[in-house]
Design an enzyme around this catalytic site. Sequence first.
Site, PDB file in Angstrom:
ATOM      1  N   SER A  95       0.828  -1.201   0.000  1.00 35.23           N
ATOM      2  CA  SER A  95       0.000   0.000   0.000  1.00 35.23           C
ATOM      3  C   SER A  95       0.869   1.260   0.000  1.00 35.23           C
ATOM      4  O   SER A  95       1.667   1.467  -0.908  1.00 35.23           O
ATOM      5  CB  SER A  95      -0.951  -0.056   1.203  1.00 35.23           C
ATOM      6  OG  SER A  95      -1.994   0.872   1.069  1.00 35.23           O
ATOM      7  N   ASP A 225      -9.700  -5.252  -4.506  1.00 31.96           N
ATOM      8  CA  ASP A 225      -9.099  -4.260  -3.601  1.00 31.96           C
ATOM      9  C   ASP A 225      -9.996  -3.028  -3.568  1.00 31.96           C
ATOM     10  O   ASP A 225     -10.145  -2.324  -4.566  1.00 31.96           O
ATOM     11  CB  ASP A 225      -7.703  -3.890  -4.107  1.00 31.96           C
ATOM     12  CG  ASP A 225      -6.903  -3.065  -3.120  1.00 31.96           C
ATOM     13  OD1 ASP A 225      -7.505  -2.230  -2.421  1.00 31.96           O
ATOM     14  OD2 ASP A 225      -5.674  -3.250  -3.059  1.00 31.96           O
ATOM     15  N   HIS A 254      -7.542  -5.747  -0.284  1.00 35.09           N
ATOM     16  CA  HIS A 254      -6.357  -4.912  -0.089  1.00 35.09           C
ATOM     17  C   HIS A 254      -5.391  -5.554   0.908  1.00 35.09           C
ATOM     18  O   HIS A 254      -4.178  -5.571   0.693  1.00 35.09           O
ATOM     19  CB  HIS A 254      -6.790  -3.526   0.408  1.00 35.09           C
ATOM     20  CG  HIS A 254      -5.674  -2.538   0.509  1.00 35.09           C
ATOM     21  ND1 HIS A 254      -4.970  -2.099  -0.593  1.00 35.09           N
ATOM     22  CD2 HIS A 254      -5.118  -1.900   1.578  1.00 35.09           C
ATOM     23  CE1 HIS A 254      -4.043  -1.224  -0.214  1.00 35.09           C
ATOM     24  NE2 HIS A 254      -4.111  -1.100   1.100  1.00 35.09           N
TER      25      HIS A 254
END
Length: 274
Positions: A95, A225, A254
Amino acid sequence: MGTITTKDGTEIFYKDWGTGQPIVFHHGWPLSADDWDNQMMFFLNQGYRVIAHDRRGHGRSSQTATGNEMDTYAADVAELTDKLDLKDAVHIGHSTGGGEVARYVARAKKGRVAKAVLVSAVPPIMLKTENNPGGLPLEVFDGFRAALVANRAQFYVDVPAGPFYGFNRPGAKVYQGVIDNWWRQGMMGGAKAHYDCIKAFSETDFTEDLKAIDVPVLVLHGDDDQIVPYADAGVLSAKLVKNGTLKLYPGFPHGMLTTHADVINPDLLAFIKS
């Protein structure tokens, strides 16, 4: 475990276990090195040296009021890798940590980095702009900021209980401990740093960083995601790097490093060994 003090006096906490080729893990917002526990134990048992730090303003590092942007994050990583004298390291970012990896690896000293991995990562750029019409509108990130200021503790329950791990999907198996651990990590950090980091992960353009990376890059993304939509992130990043491999996971969320570690870890290992 230890700390380094950066040039601007910020204390950065890190873990450093084992021997062998180093693997450096870069966590997402608003978490800490602890988010990599599963991967660190897996690779430690495979004979690697595993290192993870708490980004400034996060976890056990200083709750900084300044420097909460990508250039400084990458500079902090450079100071850490210099202190530990890491050579031929593999840098894996999840991320926001994927953005940190892109910026650091693009600027790293020769010999420091062997490979890089971007997992559910924010590059090339999350924000919707003229040049990035598939991005998310600014209102989404303004909403994050408003929720953080209004009630950070509740916001840090709502994110993991809902979209982060896909626990809001019909039939999803929900792990309360995972939600609680996300909350625990988030609340360890500083509100100001976390607020600033929203701009850093959403508005930073990593296009030129990706183009400058010449080591092999593995890009992993789940197609469900809900935080960083894959089509405007992983798919584009894999095209921008010189030597990229893209792997998409049907239905993965995610936070797939946690929910599907049994699938992701062997794929990471295969890339590192290849």
